[in-house]
Motif scaffolding. Structure first.
Motif, mmCIF file in Angstrom:
data_model
loop_
_atom_site.group_PDB
_atom_site.id
_atom_site.type_symbol
_atom_site.label_atom_id
_atom_site.label_comp_id
_atom_site.label_asym_id
_atom_site.label_seq_id
_atom_site.Cartn_x
_atom_site.Cartn_y
_atom_site.Cartn_z
ATOM 1 N N ASN A 56 1.802 6.283 -6.975
ATOM 2 C CA ASN A 56 0.721 7.359 -7.209
ATOM 3 C C ASN A 56 1.248 8.777 -7.232
ATOM 4 N N GLU A 57 2.100 9.071 -6.200
ATOM 5 C CA GLU A 57 2.343 10.511 -5.980
ATOM 6 C C GLU A 57 3.417 10.684 -7.164
ATOM 7 N N LYS A 73 1.047 4.152 -2.823
ATOM 8 C CA LYS A 73 0.722 5.521 -2.702
ATOM 9 C C LYS A 73 1.991 6.184 -3.180
ATOM 10 N N LYS A 74 3.380 5.801 -2.931
ATOM 11 C CA LYS A 74 4.413 6.489 -3.619
ATOM 12 C C LYS A 74 4.538 6.428 -4.948
ATOM 13 N N LEU A 122 0.881 -1.187 -0.083
ATOM 14 C CA LEU A 122 0.075 -0.144 -0.040
ATOM 15 C C LEU A 122 0.778 1.176 -0.235
ATOM 16 N N ALA A 123 2.097 1.325 0.746
ATOM 17 C CA ALA A 123 2.926 2.204 0.868
ATOM 18 C C ALA A 123 3.527 2.489 -0.470
#
Length: 279
Positions: A66-67, A63-64, A59-60
């Motif tokens: 996606n950023e 997120k990274k 998940l992290a």
């Protein structure tokens, strides 16, 4: 969990003293089954915790990622916008260059059209069948080349009667172009010349040029349009190795040309603009 095990052991000792062997064995089996279940549950719990940690890590990462995608998309949007702006500017620059080139071509075409019309007028006036008179265009200007024998007697700078008739026709065309200039350019052969007050071919060529200029002036051509130039023997058409060739080299050219500021100022300006844009 340890407390539960101790209680189970204590219970076995207490029960062992109170229960039969059969009942004790059943309880012991039950305790082992419970322990096995506990071990299995512990393993599953650890596995679930490990998977949960893996999911958190994934998940992290998501997120990274996606950023990073958002940042890349913003950068791509900026580059696309800048690229579109650059393309638009390039197109505008090309349009401006095309416009300048078009104006340059128009100026050249206008000059060529005027010179063609001038040649046509001169040939009509002077005639094109006389081998001693040639009318042509060289490097954007009109040349009228008249053989020496038509204009002057040998060694003389006095214009002949026939020459005045020819010069009268030239004067008619030149007077119709008041913004044009008319340069008279006289040439000699290399045979030494010395008839006071003239001392050499330089003097003779200059004197012949000024004699023709004065005739054109008398015929009504404005003095400000006239230029006299002597070239002596130093611009021969052919080698001076025969009498016939020397006769070809003795000639007078009348050069009719537009004033520089009429056509070439705009051409020069546009050429400078094109050169500046190309840097």
């Amino acid at each position: 969990m340890k407390k539960l095990i101790l209680l189970s052991i204590s219970a076995m000792f207490l029960l062992g003293s109170c229960v039969s062997k059969k009942e004790y064995a059943a309880l012991e089996a039950k305790q082992k089954e419970t322990q096995d279940l506990l071990n299995t549950a512990t393993i599953k719990l650890n596995s679930c915790l490990s998977k949960a940690q893996g999911l958190e890590d994934r998940l992290a990462d998501f997120k990274k990622t996606n950023e990073n995608l958002i940042i890349s998309n913003e950068a791509l949007t900026m580059l696309t916008t800048k690229g579109a702006s650059n393309v638009e500017k390039s197109l505008e620059s090309l349009k401006e260059k095309d416009l300048r080139i078009s104006r340059l071509q128009d100026a050249v075409s206008k000059k060529d059209s005027v010179m063609l019309a001038l040649v046509t007028s001169l040939k009509k006036e002077v005639g094109i069948n006389d081998p001693d008179i040639q009318v042509n265009v060289e490097k954007g200007v009109v040349f009228i080349s008249i053989a020496d024998k038509v204009l002057f007697q040998s060694g003389s700078y006095n214009v002949s009667t026939r020459a005045k008739e020819i010069l009268g026709k030239v004067a008619t065309v030149v007077k119709a172009k008041p913004t044009f200039e008319c340069m008279v350019e006289a040439h000699t052969d290399p045979v030494p010349y010395n008839r006071p007050p003239l001392i050499d071919n330089w003097d003779l060529s200059v004197k012949r040029a000024t004699s023709v200029v004065r005739v054109l002036e008398d015929l009504g051509v404005a003095p400000k349009q006239l230029i006299a130039a002597g070239r002596s023997e130093f611009q021969p058409l052919v080698d001076n190795d025969t009498a016939e060739n020397r006769a070809k080299n003795r000639r007078t050219r009348i050069i009719v040309l537009p004033k520089i500021d009429e056509f070439y100022e705009m051409i020069d300006k546009e050429m400078k603009n094109l050169a500046a844009d190309g840097r």
